[in-house]
Design a protein around this motif. Structure first.
Motif, mmCIF file in Angstrom:
data_model
loop_
_atom_site.group_PDB
_atom_site.id
_atom_site.type_symbol
_atom_site.label_atom_id
_atom_site.label_comp_id
_atom_site.label_asym_id
_atom_site.label_seq_id
_atom_site.Cartn_x
_atom_site.Cartn_y
_atom_site.Cartn_z
ATOM 1 N N TYR A 1 0.833 -1.190 0.085
ATOM 2 C CA TYR A 1 -0.086 -0.014 0.129
ATOM 3 C C TYR A 1 0.832 1.414 -0.106
ATOM 4 C CZ TYR A 1 -3.745 -3.097 1.013
ATOM 5 O OH TYR A 1 -4.689 -4.120 0.934
ATOM 6 N N TYR B 1 -12.534 0.320 -1.720
ATOM 7 C CA TYR B 1 -12.011 1.624 -1.354
ATOM 8 C C TYR B 1 -10.579 1.855 -2.552
ATOM 9 C CZ TYR B 1 -14.694 -0.049 2.569
ATOM 10 O OH TYR B 1 -15.730 -0.552 3.117
ATOM 11 N N LYS B 2 -10.673 1.718 -3.479
ATOM 12 C CA LYS B 2 -9.913 1.812 -4.749
ATOM 13 C C LYS B 2 -9.564 3.530 -4.661
ATOM 14 C CE LYS B 2 -8.189 1.279 -9.325
ATOM 15 N NZ LYS B 2 -8.676 0.792 -10.839
ATOM 16 N N GLY B 3 -8.162 4.001 -4.524
ATOM 17 C CA GLY B 3 -7.771 5.384 -4.555
ATOM 18 C C GLY B 3 -7.922 5.820 -3.051
ATOM 19 N N VAL C 1 -4.961 2.894 -1.624
ATOM 20 C CA VAL C 1 -5.604 1.585 -1.690
ATOM 21 C C VAL C 1 -5.704 1.416 -3.272
ATOM 22 C CG1 VAL C 1 -7.551 0.043 -1.432
ATOM 23 C CG2 VAL C 1 -7.002 1.437 0.396
ATOM 24 N N PRO C 2 -5.003 0.077 -3.687
ATOM 25 C CA PRO C 2 -4.969 -0.232 -5.246
ATOM 26 C C PRO C 2 -6.009 -0.663 -5.813
ATOM 27 C CG PRO C 2 -3.792 -1.842 -4.241
ATOM 28 C CD PRO C 2 -4.302 -0.842 -2.989
ATOM 29 N N GLU C 3 -6.985 -1.327 -5.117
ATOM 30 C CA GLU C 3 -8.061 -2.117 -6.061
ATOM 31 C C GLU C 3 -9.082 -2.311 -4.681
ATOM 32 O OE1 GLU C 3 -5.993 -5.548 -7.293
ATOM 33 O OE2 GLU C 3 -5.704 -6.336 -5.161
ATOM 34 N N GLY C 4 -10.300 -2.644 -5.082
ATOM 35 C CA GLY C 4 -11.580 -2.913 -4.343
ATOM 36 C C GLY C 4 -12.358 -1.881 -4.060
ATOM 37 N N GLU D 1 -9.226 3.357 4.516
ATOM 38 C CA GLU D 1 -10.331 4.465 4.265
ATOM 39 C C GLU D 1 -10.933 4.946 5.571
ATOM 40 O OE1 GLU D 1 -11.853 5.679 1.746
ATOM 41 O OE2 GLU D 1 -14.050 5.970 2.346
ATOM 42 N N ASP E 1 -7.323 -2.223 3.361
ATOM 43 C CA ASP E 1 -7.961 -1.320 2.553
ATOM 44 C C ASP E 1 -9.045 -0.672 3.221
ATOM 45 O OD1 ASP E 1 -9.538 -3.671 2.856
ATOM 46 O OD2 ASP E 1 -10.510 -3.251 1.002
#
Lengths: 626, 170
Positions: free
Chosen positions: A280, A305-307, A300-303, A334, A330
């Protein structure tokens, strides 16, 4: 005086009046700056018994003598001091970043804010010009939006803003004040005091010079610290960062899990510093003038909460992770992001949510009362949902939890108090006090309530310097000595992550101070300043009826729920008997009475004779009570 | 005589710069004998925790700032490329500030004349003070050619690294 601005600003938000007074050299040398100066000004500028939310309770912004210089980590700090709405005693917290130096360059060692603005406002300090401006358009705005909008309105990118979010406006008792997106005056609810004054933010632009007494000497000194910062003393903060603690504490059965139900977390590997950095952390950045860097910026790269992006340190990772039984980074990233948006203490919020989860698991609160949120330990979505509710004070539970665990337990009633993990009203930070007993004693006597940063008492336990499963004679002195150092660190407002670079301890710090200010000070005098500040804070707490022995205790759960996990810590908890041994030893090492009151003689030695009446009054009450 | 392409200037590596502003403090300490970022000839910009870069004069060829000055207060030194300000001629109108594409021209907060990077040289390192003090080694004092070489090397390395990784994963 060099390095100091030499000036204190008073602002009355009720009348709109402002005035300045000089800072005397005696005051500077006796209380240094930061929290030391702040607590003295709090004592002198408040009446006993004033409620934390009363307009007469002053909120005090302080810079340190080194703020605004190139001093690595020390150049960038500020402190906020007030009566805490969480503890009813001394409230104080420090933040680094970029705000502090501008306040110094604007020309102030302290800003004492009293009164209450008739409508939501912000304070604009532009060097000598001080203005109270409308902030109604910023109602419920996030901290970061507030920062951006104020800089837009005033038209200068380099203006620095220290602001509250919705939680502060709504008087959440653990609301924070935040600058530079994620640098927080986090603990003891200072954001709520701002909210009670209708004060959304303090914006500052300082353009004046900050000069040190001995420029050549100072330059050599900071060059030396820069070199040391490249070495082993700061390695932890520059590599894995404080989240390194996750696996360290887990291996010691000291990683408080599920609201101090367990002392180890089966999901520790998924929330470790190692895992965080590998998956992360995008970049490690730093504050103004810092020769090291520690801000691990996680994305966060995916899922779902991406971004989502936030800075993550051990304490907040732990409070919203293991303590809530959550093993999803993740969601923790968030959660941290929204906690910063609402402007809340990232330690307290996790403890508050874990407390609610514990009550839910024990059937003390029901799904109806949570508005349908399945508040089980480990439910990451529930963690996020309840944080939103607390930040907005929404629903029955959201509203109650915004009071912090101590008051929430009173409001909920029944057995709820057994699950409320706090000391003096402040939620516990990330150490299992059942298996780190020097820490149990140290945290219990901290003047701002449960805190690992008032005397660092977890350190001898974690480093294996003592038998961490028992409290015995000698721990008192350990805590006393360290507390003086921590008080000075917070008065110079040096970042604690850099404390290992002052190889010669007091000698280095005294030298640093004199090179900057030109005021001669010996290591012994500086140690005494640290002692003075500790006694002063104790006197404030005593004056407010919160400072005697009965307040120096650990939570019910720490005393009555032995560690169930297999291993060397199984069955351990803290007994009243060992707390008594520890407190007697600690008070003796300070020269305080058995009831934890400083003696008049001791106060006179420390130059606090003018406040001895507070101790005398308390001793009369203590005698009367017998 | 130094060829224009051999002029050195201070540049920040966007991958390394963390926005700590140590460069600003070092600059004001050495050039102005005080601590005050408002008097620094290099300024760091943080547009979010991941977007940081320190910016200063790049000693351009045919500099727009010099061309823009209506009072001929700015001149460029032939050898070094440093922009010199005639403080008697400058009246602080700020045309050079709007002409510079890098925001490298600054207004002095007290003198109300412009000032910019003078490539101050440290006796020991023979480099400007900001470069010497940068704790991240993000600042370098370079010619355009060495900068180009650095990025060319990086691009080629990246290309082959990506190809290698792609081969591995196959």
């Amino acid at each position: 005086m060099f390095a100091y601005a030499g000036k204190i600003l008073h602002v009355n938000l009720t009348t709109g009046e402002t005035k300045t007074e000089p800072l005397s050299e005696e005051m500077a040398k006796s209380y240094i700056g930061g929290i030391g100066l702040g607590i003295r000004l709090l004592m002198d500028n408040s009446k006993p018994g004033t409620d934390a939310f009363h307009p007469d309770n002053p909120i005090i912004y302080c810079t340190g003598p080194l703020s605004g210089t190139m001093g690595p980590t020390a150049g960038n700090g500020y402190a906020v001091v007030s009566k805490s709405p969480a503890t009813g005693g001394v409230g104080e917290s420090k933040a680094h970043g970029f705000f502090g130096p501008d306040l110094k360059r604007a020309g102030y060692d302290a800003v004492i804010i009293t009164g209450k603005a008739p409508k939501l406002s912000y304070l604009w300090i532009d060097d000598d010009k001080v203005e109270i401006r409308n902030a109604e358009y910023l109602k419920n705005a996030t901290v970061n939006d507030t920062d951006n909008k104020i800089r837009d309105e005033l038209g200068d990118f380099y203006i620095r803003v220290s602001a509250i979010g919705e939680a502060g406006e709504k008087l959440c008792r653990f609301a924070a004040i935040i600058n530079d997106e994620f640098r927080a005056i986090g603990r003891t609810g200072m954001g709520a005091v701002m909210g009670s004054k209708n004060l959304k933010a303090v914006a500052v632009r300082g353009t004046k010079d900050v000069n040190v007494a001995n420029m050549e000497g100072f330059k050599e000194y900071i060059k030396m610290i820069h070199e040391r910062m490249k070495g082993p003393a700061t390695k932890k903060y520059k590599t894995l960062g404080t989240p390194e603690n996750v696996l360290v504490l887990n291996s010691l059965s000291a990683l408080a899990t599920r609201n101090w139900t367990n002392a180890t977390f089966e999901g520790a590997n998924k929330v470790s510093g190692e895992y965080l950095n590998e998956h992360y952390v995008k970049k490690i950045v730093g504050c103004a003038t810092c020769g090291m860097r520690c801000d691990h910026i996680a994305v966060v790269p995916e899922g779902p909460y991406k971004g989502s992006t936030s800075r993550l340190e051990f304490e907040c990772l732990w409070s919203m992770g293991p303590l809530c039984g959550v093993d999803r980074l993740d969601a923790i990233i968030e959660a941290m992001r929204i906690v910063n948006e609402y402007g809340m203490d990232g330690i307290s919020i996790g403890v508050v949510v874990a407390f609610a989860m514990d009550l839910y698991e024990h059937g003390i609160i029901t799904k109806e009362q949570t508005d349908g949120i399945d508040l089980k330990f480990g439910n990451a979505e529930a963690l996020i949902a309840i944080i939103h509710k607390i930040g907005k004070r929404e629903g029955w539970l959201g509203n109650i939890l915004a009071e912090g665990v101590a008051k929430a337990a009173e409001l909920i009633g029944g057995d709820a108090y057994k699950y409320a993990c706090h000391i003096k009203g402040l939620e516990l930070p990330g150490y299992d006090l059942r298996t780190l007993k020097t820490a149990a004693l140290g945290f219990s006597v901290s003047f701002r309530g449960a805190c690992h940063l008032r005397n660092g008492a977890y350190s001898p336990d974690v480093k294996g310097k003592v038998n961490r499963f028992k409290i015995e004679k000698g721990r008192g002195k350990m805590i006393t000595d360290e507390s003086h150092m921590y008080n000075i660190i917070d008065s110079l407002i040096v970042c604690k992550f850099s404390r290992g670079t002052y190889y010669d301890g007091w000698k280095d710090l005294a030298n640093y101070y004199t090179l900057a200010t030109g005021i001669p000070i010996t290591p012994e005098e500086m140690t005494q300043d640290g002692d003075r500040i500790e006694n002063l804070a104790r006197l404030f707490n005593i004056r407010e009826g919160k400072g005697t022995r009965k307040f120096d205790d650990v939570p019910y759960k720490i005393k009555n729920f032995p560690v169930p996990d297999e291993g060397p810590a199984k069955g351990v908890c803290v007994s009243d008997e060992e707390m008594a041994i520890g407190l007697d030893d600690y008070y003796a090492s300070r020269g305080w009475t058995a009831d934890g009151i400083p003696t008049v003689e001791r106060l006179k030695q420390l130059g606090l004779g003018d406040l001895a009446y507070i101790a005398e009054d308390a001793m009369k009450v203590a005698k009367g009570g017998n | 005589m130094v060829r224009p392409q051999d002029r050195k200037f201070v540049t920040a590596d966007p991958d390394k710069c963390i926005g700590c502003v140590v460069c600003e403090y070092a600059c004001s300490m050495v050039n102005e004998k005080t601590f005050n970022p408002n008097k620094s000839r290099i300024r760091a910009m943080r547009l979010g925790p991941l977007i940081n870069l320190a910016v200063t004069c790049r000693h351009c060829e045919d500099p727009a700032c010099v061309a823009a000055c209506p009072r001929d207060a700015l001149t460029q030194e032939e050898d070094s490329g440093i922009i010199r300000v005639d403080e008697n001629a400058c009246n602080g109108c700020g045309w050079c500030i709007s002409a510079c594409q890098f925001g490298a021209m600054n207004m002095h907060p007290e003198k109300k004349v412009v000032f910019t990077c003078n490539s101050c040289t440290d006796n020991e390192t023979k480099e400007p003070q900001c470069v010497k003090w940068c704790p991240e080694e993000a600042l370098t004092f370079v010619t355009a050619e060495t900068l180009a070489q650095k990025y060319r090397q990086k691009a080629v390395k990246n290309l082959f690294q990506t190809a290698e990784e792609a081969n591995k994963s196959q």
